[in-house]
Scaffold this motif. Structure first.
Motif, PDB file in Angstrom:
ATOM      1  N   PRO A   2       0.830  -1.214   0.000  1.00  0.00           N
ATOM      2  CA  PRO A   2       0.000   0.000   0.000  1.00  0.00           C
ATOM      3  C   PRO A   2       0.864   1.265   0.000  1.00  0.00           C
ATOM      4  N   GLU A   3       0.304   2.339  -0.566  1.00  0.00           N
ATOM      5  CA  GLU A   3       1.062   3.587  -0.685  1.00  0.00           C
ATOM      6  C   GLU A   3       1.509   4.120   0.672  1.00  0.00           C
ATOM      7  N   SER A   4       0.673   3.981   1.697  1.00  0.00           N
ATOM      8  CA  SER A   4       1.064   4.473   3.031  1.00  0.00           C
ATOM      9  C   SER A   4       2.266   3.698   3.572  1.00  0.00           C
ATOM     10  N   ALA A   5       2.309   2.399   3.292  1.00  0.00           N
ATOM     11  CA  ALA A   5       3.453   1.594   3.737  1.00  0.00           C
ATOM     12  C   ALA A   5       4.709   1.990   2.972  1.00  0.00           C
ATOM     13  N   THR A   8       5.953   5.213   4.503  1.00  0.00           N
ATOM     14  CA  THR A   8       6.590   4.945   5.803  1.00  0.00           C
ATOM     15  C   THR A   8       7.966   4.336   5.611  1.00  0.00           C
ATOM     16  N   ARG A   9       8.056   3.373   4.707  1.00  0.00           N
ATOM     17  CA  ARG A   9       9.354   2.742   4.417  1.00  0.00           C
ATOM     18  C   ARG A   9      10.331   3.771   3.855  1.00  0.00           C
ATOM     19  N   GLY A  10       9.856   4.609   2.950  1.00  0.00           N
ATOM     20  CA  GLY A  10      10.702   5.650   2.379  1.00  0.00           C
ATOM     21  C   GLY A  10      11.198   6.624   3.429  1.00  0.00           C
ATOM     22  N   ILE A  66      13.583  13.380  -2.162  1.00  0.00           N
ATOM     23  CA  ILE A  66      14.488  12.647  -1.275  1.00  0.00           C
ATOM     24  C   ILE A  66      13.956  11.254  -0.945  1.00  0.00           C
ATOM     25  N   ARG A  67      12.634  11.093  -0.975  1.00  0.00           N
ATOM     26  CA  ARG A  67      12.057   9.768  -0.732  1.00  0.00           C
ATOM     27  C   ARG A  67      12.198   8.909  -1.987  1.00  0.00           C
ATOM     28  N   PRO A  68      12.278   7.595  -1.804  1.00  0.00           N
ATOM     29  CA  PRO A  68      12.439   6.706  -2.961  1.00  0.00           C
ATOM     30  C   PRO A  68      11.110   6.403  -3.652  1.00  0.00           C
ATOM     31  N   LEU A  69      10.326   7.444  -3.897  1.00  0.00           N
ATOM     32  CA  LEU A  69       9.047   7.305  -4.586  1.00  0.00           C
ATOM     33  C   LEU A  69       9.016   8.293  -5.744  1.00  0.00           C
ATOM     34  N   PRO A  70       8.424   7.890  -6.878  1.00  0.00           N
ATOM     35  CA  PRO A  70       8.339   8.838  -7.997  1.00  0.00           C
ATOM     36  C   PRO A  70       7.503  10.060  -7.603  1.00  0.00           C
ATOM     37  N   ARG A  71       7.957  11.218  -8.024  1.00  0.00           N
ATOM     38  CA  ARG A  71       7.235  12.456  -7.766  1.00  0.00           C
ATOM     39  C   ARG A  71       6.167  12.607  -8.848  1.00  0.00           C
TER      40      ARG A  71
END
Length: 124
Positions: A2-5, A8-10, A66-71
């Motif tokens: 899930p996106e929230s997880a 949190t991991r990021g 900075i987070r490992p998620l696509p902007r």
């Protein structure tokens, strides 16, 4: 996942990254400031700083994350150091961490550098 997880991991990975960078930087600062760091340490620090600045200059404002998620709306950068290295900012951090380990010349600093590298690999 899930996106929230993922967020949190990021966030946890970013926190670990920043803590490890701070640990190496604070520990190595006296060696650099007091002139005890080797030429190799200074050269690696300069290389890392130059690569990091080049990567920042090549990236569009607002595209950096900075987070490992696509902007949302982010664009893939293919110029500057991104033409040669997929993650030049991470490479710059590893180079600066290596500079700190070279300045400290201790086993624990190498372990911290390896953990930092592992965190960056997971983020990538």
């Amino acid at each position: 996942m899930p996106e929230s997880a993922l967020k949190t991991r990021g966030t946890a990975l970013v926190a670990a990254q920043l803590a490890l960078i701070a640990l190496l930087g604070v520990a190595a600062a006296p060696a650099f400031l007091q002139g005890r760091a080797s030429f190799a340490a200074w050269a690696m620090a300069a290389l890392g700083a130059a690569l990091g600045l080049w990567a920042l200059a090549s990236n569009r404002p607002g595209n950096f994350n900075i987070r490992p998620l696509p902007r949302q709306g982010g664009q893939l950068i293919r110029s500057g150091p991104y033409r040669h290295v997929r993650h030049p900012m991470y490479t710059a951090v590893i180079a600066c961490g290596t500079a700190c380990a070279l300045a400290l010349l201790s086993a624990w600093s190498v372990v911290v550098l390896l953990v930092l590298t592992g965190v960056l690999v997971v983020k990538a």
